[in-house]
Design a protein around this motif. Structure first.
Motif, PDB file in Angstrom:
ATOM      1  N   ALA A 169       7.340  -0.038  -0.270  1.00 46.86           N
ATOM      2  CA  ALA A 169       6.537  -1.217   0.067  1.00 46.86           C
ATOM      3  C   ALA A 169       7.420  -2.448   0.195  1.00 46.86           C
ATOM      4  O   ALA A 169       7.237  -3.282   1.094  1.00 46.86           O
ATOM      5  N   THR A 170       8.406  -2.570  -0.699  1.00 46.80           N
ATOM      6  CA  THR A 170       9.323  -3.708  -0.641  1.00 46.80           C
ATOM      7  C   THR A 170      10.142  -3.674   0.636  1.00 46.80           C
ATOM      8  O   THR A 170      10.278  -4.686   1.331  1.00 46.80           O
ATOM      9  N   ARG A 171      10.681  -2.500   0.975  1.00 46.92           N
ATOM     10  CA  ARG A 171      11.524  -2.374   2.159  1.00 46.92           C
ATOM     11  C   ARG A 171      10.738  -2.621   3.438  1.00 46.92           C
ATOM     12  O   ARG A 171      11.146  -3.411   4.299  1.00 46.92           O
ATOM     13  N   GLU A 172       9.596  -1.972   3.568  1.00 47.46           N
ATOM     14  CA  GLU A 172       8.789  -2.115   4.786  1.00 47.46           C
ATOM     15  C   GLU A 172       8.185  -3.514   4.882  1.00 47.46           C
ATOM     16  O   GLU A 172       8.110  -4.096   5.962  1.00 47.46           O
ATOM     17  N   GLY A 173       7.747  -4.045   3.747  1.00 44.48           N
ATOM     18  CA  GLY A 173       7.178  -5.388   3.750  1.00 44.48           C
ATOM     19  C   GLY A 173       8.201  -6.438   4.136  1.00 44.48           C
ATOM     20  O   GLY A 173       7.899  -7.381   4.874  1.00 44.48           O
ATOM     21  N   ARG A 174       9.428  -6.267   3.652  1.00 44.54           N
ATOM     22  CA  ARG A 174      10.491  -7.211   4.000  1.00 44.54           C
ATOM     23  C   ARG A 174      10.778  -7.179   5.495  1.00 44.54           C
ATOM     24  O   ARG A 174      11.015  -8.221   6.120  1.00 44.54           O
ATOM     25  N   PHE A 175      10.737  -5.981   6.090  1.00 47.38           N
ATOM     26  CA  PHE A 175      10.975  -5.868   7.529  1.00 47.38           C
ATOM     27  C   PHE A 175       9.893  -6.607   8.313  1.00 47.38           C
ATOM     28  O   PHE A 175      10.188  -7.390   9.225  1.00 47.38           O
ATOM     29  N   ILE A 176       8.636  -6.360   7.967  1.00 47.98           N
ATOM     30  CA  ILE A 176       7.533  -7.043   8.654  1.00 47.98           C
ATOM     31  C   ILE A 176       7.686  -8.551   8.517  1.00 47.98           C
ATOM     32  O   ILE A 176       7.555  -9.307   9.496  1.00 47.98           O
ATOM     33  N   SER A 177       7.972  -8.996   7.304  1.00 48.42           N
ATOM     34  CA  SER A 177       8.123 -10.430   7.053  1.00 48.42           C
ATOM     35  C   SER A 177       9.266 -11.021   7.862  1.00 48.42           C
ATOM     36  O   SER A 177       9.136 -12.105   8.445  1.00 48.42           O
ATOM     37  N   ASP A 191       0.828  -1.202   0.000  1.00 46.39           N
ATOM     38  CA  ASP A 191       0.000   0.000   0.000  1.00 46.39           C
ATOM     39  C   ASP A 191       0.865   1.256   0.000  1.00 46.39           C
ATOM     40  O   ASP A 191       0.412   2.333   0.349  1.00 46.39           O
ATOM     41  N   LEU A 192       2.136   1.078  -0.392  1.00 48.89           N
ATOM     42  CA  LEU A 192       3.094   2.162  -0.464  1.00 48.89           C
ATOM     43  C   LEU A 192       3.732   2.172  -1.855  1.00 48.89           C
ATOM     44  O   LEU A 192       3.586   1.199  -2.609  1.00 48.89           O
ATOM     45  N   PRO A 193       4.440   3.221  -2.237  1.00 48.67           N
ATOM     46  CA  PRO A 193       5.206   3.180  -3.482  1.00 48.67           C
ATOM     47  C   PRO A 193       6.125   1.969  -3.500  1.00 48.67           C
ATOM     48  O   PRO A 193       6.592   1.502  -2.451  1.00 48.67           O
ATOM     49  N   ALA A 194       6.417   1.459  -4.685  1.00 45.09           N
ATOM     50  CA  ALA A 194       7.062   0.154  -4.850  1.00 45.09           C
ATOM     51  C   ALA A 194       8.292  -0.073  -3.974  1.00 45.09           C
ATOM     52  O   ALA A 194       8.367  -1.069  -3.243  1.00 45.09           O
ATOM     53  N   ALA A 195       9.265   0.835  -4.029  1.00 47.31           N
ATOM     54  CA  ALA A 195      10.503   0.625  -3.282  1.00 47.31           C
ATOM     55  C   ALA A 195      10.247   0.620  -1.777  1.00 47.31           C
ATOM     56  O   ALA A 195      10.792  -0.210  -1.038  1.00 47.31           O
TER      57      ALA A 195
END
Length: 294
Positions: A66-74, A60-64
């Motif tokens: 979203a990737t960075r934040e999503g990776r942290f959560i994961s 739900d964020l701009p691509a880069a």
């Protein structure tokens, strides 16, 4: 809830696959890594308490970003869901995991409380990692100091579940598929760099229960939710972000929440605070669904 000193009985798995979806912006507005990690620990406990099978992370964020934040959560949730004796084999330490010491223990049935061989029981199921294979026999670390012998040829490094068959003179066991384990066996984390609408279209769950303060009051929807969940194979419960609700997120994708959801439900009517954090909404919604789903 167990009384102090009472015997813990491992919970049965839910009759359907329970999946939740959380946004990549879940902790993006939290300034410090320690607090981010702590927030995710609070979420991880909710996943275990309410027997969630899988958590999806949508973009739900701009691509880069979203990737960075999503990776942290994961990374943090994957660390949390991995039994302690498997972390040295499966988890590669990274700056994202700097503050994992603040995470509470998960204590789901696949996280054994004891690592002593004396506490191992025949018939118990343990998660393990394959250490090596010789011929048709594999050695599996099941977290008790001595490895278990399993009469199957399995790739080294594979994460498996083993049902203990004997303890002395050596530990032996058999592989067991998770689908054959009748108790709740923890959750898995899936990072999807997809918007929520596309994610729902890809997954095609039987029931989608969207959470929103603009939805129908939960107390008016109980019978409908119970009926829908009873006949479902997978129930997906998506949550909005700290700053935007699901209606706004889906509209920005050029769609409508009613098109992707079976129900839109307000699980906290008459809320006493102006906003509810995503992890707080998870507790509120899953507590209701857990109660009506029995």
């Amino acid at each position: 809830m167990n009384a102090v000193g009472s015997r813990y009985e491992p919970p049965l798995k839910t009759r359907w696959k329970l999946t939740i979806a959380v946004p990549s912006s879940l902790v993006a507005d939290v300034p410090h890594l320690r607090e981010k990690t702590s927030r995710l620990g609070f979420l991880g406990r909710a996943l275990g308490i309410f027997r969630v099978n899988e958590v999806l992370i949508y973009a739900d964020l701009p691509a880069a970003e979203a990737t960075r934040e999503g990776r942290f959560i994961s990374s943090v949730l994957t660390y949390m869901e991995t039994p302690q004796h498997l972390r040295k084999h499966l988890i590669r330490m990274s700056p994202d995991l700097r503050f994992v010491g603040v995470l509470p223990p998960l204590r789901t049935p696949n996280h054994p409380a004891s690592g002593k061989i004396g506490d191992l029981r025949v018939g118990e199921v343990r998660e393990g990692i394959v250490l090596d294979t010789q011929g048709q026999m594999s050695r599996v670390d099941v977290g008790v100091g001595s490895s278990a012998e399993v009469p199957s040829r399995i790739h080294r490094g594979s994460r498996v579940s083993v049902k203990i068959q004997s303890i002395a003179p050596r530990i032996t066991g058999e592989l067991v598929e998770e689908s054959r384990i009748d108790i709740y066996w923890g959750f898995r984390v899936t990072l999807k760099n997809l918007p929520l609408g596309r994610l729902v279209q890809e997954r095609k769950p039987d029931v989608v229960i969207a959470t929103s303060r603009l939805g129908h009051r939960a107390d008016t929807m109980l019978d409908q939710l119970r009926t829908a969940m009873t006949g479902a194979s997978e129930v997906l419960v998506p949550f909005g972000s700290p700053r935007r609700g699901l209606h706004e997120i889906i509209e920005e994708e050029g769609s409508n929440l009613d098109k992707i959801s079976s129900f839109t439900v307000n699980f906290v009517p008459n809320q006493g605070t102006q906003t509810i954090r995503t992890e707080e909404a998870v507790y509120s919604a899953l507590a209701v669904l857990n109660a009506i789903g029995e």
